[in-house]
Motif scaffolding. Sequence first.
Motif, PDB file in Angstrom:
ATOM      1  N   VAL A 610       2.727   5.338  -4.301  1.00 34.09           N
ATOM      2  CA  VAL A 610       3.597   4.198  -3.997  1.00 34.09           C
ATOM      3  C   VAL A 610       3.871   4.118  -2.494  1.00 34.09           C
ATOM      4  O   VAL A 610       3.825   3.031  -1.897  1.00 34.09           O
ATOM      5  N   VAL A 611       4.137   5.264  -1.866  1.00 31.23           N
ATOM      6  CA  VAL A 611       4.387   5.270  -0.426  1.00 31.23           C
ATOM      7  C   VAL A 611       3.140   4.815   0.343  1.00 31.23           C
ATOM      8  O   VAL A 611       3.226   4.063   1.318  1.00 31.23           O
ATOM      9  N   GLU A 612       1.980   5.238  -0.105  1.00 34.67           N
ATOM     10  CA  GLU A 612       0.740   4.854   0.562  1.00 34.67           C
ATOM     11  C   GLU A 612       0.419   3.374   0.396  1.00 34.67           C
ATOM     12  O   GLU A 612      -0.130   2.744   1.310  1.00 34.67           O
ATOM     13  N   ASN A 613       0.754   2.804  -0.773  1.00 32.57           N
ATOM     14  CA  ASN A 613       0.289   1.461  -1.089  1.00 32.57           C
ATOM     15  C   ASN A 613       1.373   0.389  -1.139  1.00 32.57           C
ATOM     16  O   ASN A 613       1.043  -0.804  -1.152  1.00 32.57           O
ATOM     17  N   CYS A 614       2.635   0.797  -1.178  1.00 26.73           N
ATOM     18  CA  CYS A 614       3.715  -0.185  -1.283  1.00 26.73           C
ATOM     19  C   CYS A 614       4.832   0.077  -0.276  1.00 26.73           C
ATOM     20  O   CYS A 614       5.986  -0.326  -0.493  1.00 26.73           O
ATOM     21  N   PHE A 615       4.515   0.766   0.802  1.00 25.17           N
ATOM     22  CA  PHE A 615       5.554   1.187   1.746  1.00 25.17           C
ATOM     23  C   PHE A 615       6.381   0.015   2.254  1.00 25.17           C
ATOM     24  O   PHE A 615       7.620   0.088   2.339  1.00 25.17           O
ATOM     25  N   GLU A 616       5.714  -1.096   2.551  1.00 20.06           N
ATOM     26  CA  GLU A 616       6.430  -2.232   3.157  1.00 20.06           C
ATOM     27  C   GLU A 616       7.369  -2.920   2.169  1.00 20.06           C
ATOM     28  O   GLU A 616       8.225  -3.726   2.570  1.00 20.06           O
ATOM     29  N   PHE A 617       7.216  -2.613   0.884  1.00 15.19           N
ATOM     30  CA  PHE A 617       8.089  -3.218  -0.128  1.00 15.19           C
ATOM     31  C   PHE A 617       9.296  -2.345  -0.463  1.00 15.19           C
ATOM     32  O   PHE A 617      10.193  -2.785  -1.171  1.00 15.19           O
ATOM     33  N   LEU A 618       9.314  -1.109   0.021  1.00 14.70           N
ATOM     34  CA  LEU A 618      10.377  -0.173  -0.338  1.00 14.70           C
ATOM     35  C   LEU A 618      11.645  -0.420   0.482  1.00 14.70           C
ATOM     36  O   LEU A 618      11.586  -0.565   1.707  1.00 14.70           O
ATOM     37  N   ASP A 619      12.770  -0.431  -0.205  1.00 18.45           N
ATOM     38  CA  ASP A 619      14.073  -0.562   0.459  1.00 18.45           C
ATOM     39  C   ASP A 619      14.834   0.757   0.469  1.00 18.45           C
ATOM     40  O   ASP A 619      15.977   0.810   0.938  1.00 18.45           O
ATOM     41  N   ALA A 620      14.221   1.802  -0.088  1.00 19.99           N
ATOM     42  CA  ALA A 620      14.856   3.119  -0.143  1.00 19.99           C
ATOM     43  C   ALA A 620      13.762   4.154  -0.357  1.00 19.99           C
ATOM     44  O   ALA A 620      12.660   3.824  -0.798  1.00 19.99           O
ATOM     45  N   PRO A 621      14.063   5.411  -0.046  1.00 18.42           N
ATOM     46  CA  PRO A 621      13.075   6.463  -0.348  1.00 18.42           C
ATOM     47  C   PRO A 621      12.810   6.534  -1.849  1.00 18.42           C
ATOM     48  O   PRO A 621      13.703   6.286  -2.669  1.00 18.42           O
ATOM     49  N   VAL A 622      11.587   6.877  -2.213  1.00 20.79           N
ATOM     50  CA  VAL A 622      11.261   7.108  -3.623  1.00 20.79           C
ATOM     51  C   VAL A 622      12.007   8.350  -4.095  1.00 20.79           C
ATOM     52  O   VAL A 622      12.008   9.379  -3.415  1.00 20.79           O
TER      53      VAL A 622
END
Length: 658
Positions: A610-622
């Motif tokens: 998720v961090v590799e492929n959706c980083f720009e969509f994250l609003d918080a750490p996984v």
Amino acid sequence: MQFETKGIDNDQQLKLYKAMLMPRMIEEKMLILLRQGKISKWFSGIGQEAISVGVTTALKASEYILPMHRNLGVFTTRQVPLNRLFAQWQGKASGFTKGRDRSFHFGIQDYKIVGMISHLGPQLGVADGIALADLLRDKKRVTAVFTGEGATSEGDFHEALNVAAVWDLPVLFCIENNGYGLSTPTSEQYRCEKLSDKGIGYGIEAHTLDGNNVLEVFSKVDELCESMRKNPRPVLLEFQTFRMRGHEEASGTKYVPQELLSAWAAKDPISNFESFLLEKGTLTPKQISKFKEEIQAEIDRNLQIAFDEPAVDSDSNKELGDVFQKFEYEAVNHGSIVKKIRLVDAVSEGLRQSMERHNELVIMGQDIAEYGGVFKVTEGFTEAFGKSRVRNTPICESAIVSAGMGLSINGMKAVVEMQFADFVSSGFNPIVNYLAKSHYRWGQNADVVIRMPCGAGVGAGPFHSQTNEAWFTKTPGLKVVYPAFPYDAKGLLATAINDPNPVMFFEHKALYRSIYQEVPSDYYTLPFGKAALLNEGNTISIVSYGAGVHWALDVLKQDEGIDADLLDLRTLNPLDIEAVYRSVKKTGKLLLLQEDSLFGGIASDIASLVVENCFEFLDAPVKRVASLETPIPFAQKLEEFYLPKARLMDAIKELMQY
């Protein structure tokens, strides 16, 4: 050396002589190529040709044989194309493993040959499975399997002999006692006078033979095979011989006393047999020259074909595409009749219906027959399908997993029940090194499902409570299924059994009798690699599987203000990572929940993806929520503290407030 013809006519004697010459002359050429750097490694069988040739000649072409890395004579006697053997040893694409494995680590179904893996022992259990398939079909065949004196110390050896004895399997266990396991002499390997003595403890007929006397080998094996076809049973043979060269060429033989080498050199199987044939006029010097010229010409011609082939090349699609056998999923839709049943009932029903659908499906496990298994999944199965297909096993997980592989090699299907998922550690080697790797290495599928009753929450302590799916999601070549609901369990189990690849099928013990659901009564399938969206929201994504799904549902019921997507992964390999990405792109926050302890679990890999492929969509750490980094404790309070359920609500709120 005393040769007794025992009714073996002159033509057969010459055939045996020529058959020994071929592997000897190939080996001599390989040793030259090794020194020239044209092959990378060689395990010499010089001095042991009589065993391979004698045993293989005595078997029928339709009978499986499982050789080791010094049994070149098995391949040449079965007339495997030399150009492909040479390509195999050069790592060329036309070899039997497309350059992916070396030496004799491969099989060839067309020639009924199944090669070994470096762990040695599992192939003995594989032979059991092959022989079991023949026995169930009343084929009246023998399966021959080779091992060395060193490998008789492995647990797999003892397990395989025990299973073969208990089930009266027509397996010819062939021990090549060549004096040394690499550099360790037999005096440091075992204490019995003869290795054939080991058969006594298993109630197995056993013999010790002169492994350098091809007539003795052939005549005795031929006699035994005829008897075993009529009266199926295992037989243990110890062939006394010697390894004249190093374990592999780089090892050398400095650790071997020279007088021992000299004594065995005088017992060379080819030169002694040649002298015998010359003395009685069956063979002439002119024939010897002719045979050698013909063999040398064949070697040179086929070597040139292999040398002319370009170096192997590949791409990621080709490599990844060969990890599993192609499986075309067939969707079988269910009818409208449903009944409310437990997860354990759904597993049992799915297994029963698959047994009805696949006549050559065999179930194996401890206490699964009349007793019905410790969780009663197979209760009543022996009455429905008979003990030949519902087989109680000795406590020998490794041999039974290997036997499942053997059934697959011989065209049948197998379901192996681990009494508890924890016990799979005793069968770990054949799962991760044999089942998982066989299709990638030489195109042989492993049509085996391993059922894994798993999980904590029932006060079973450190040895009956693990959820160890991460051991297998790490291993390429295994599919991993982990349903949380009865409906999914039944449909996914049907698909797992239809799939010709190895499947680890996890069934949570705490859910067996606590989770009910309306489940279709008839047979149906569900696809792998499709997560289920159980709850829709916009603020946070919760991803879990197994018992974790129910913990998450409980939290959502407790606090209706949690606006969450809840994804049940259902299968971990194949993994529906796209469903995770879609949810994260919508909510911007991801919480991963697993029952397994935190470090190294599937949640860690999903988090990385998720961090590799959706980083720009994250609003918080996984955020990952999992059990403590301890073994699973027994006492209820300790177990509750160990599991992440009590910490889940706080973790969700913390992430929502980030």
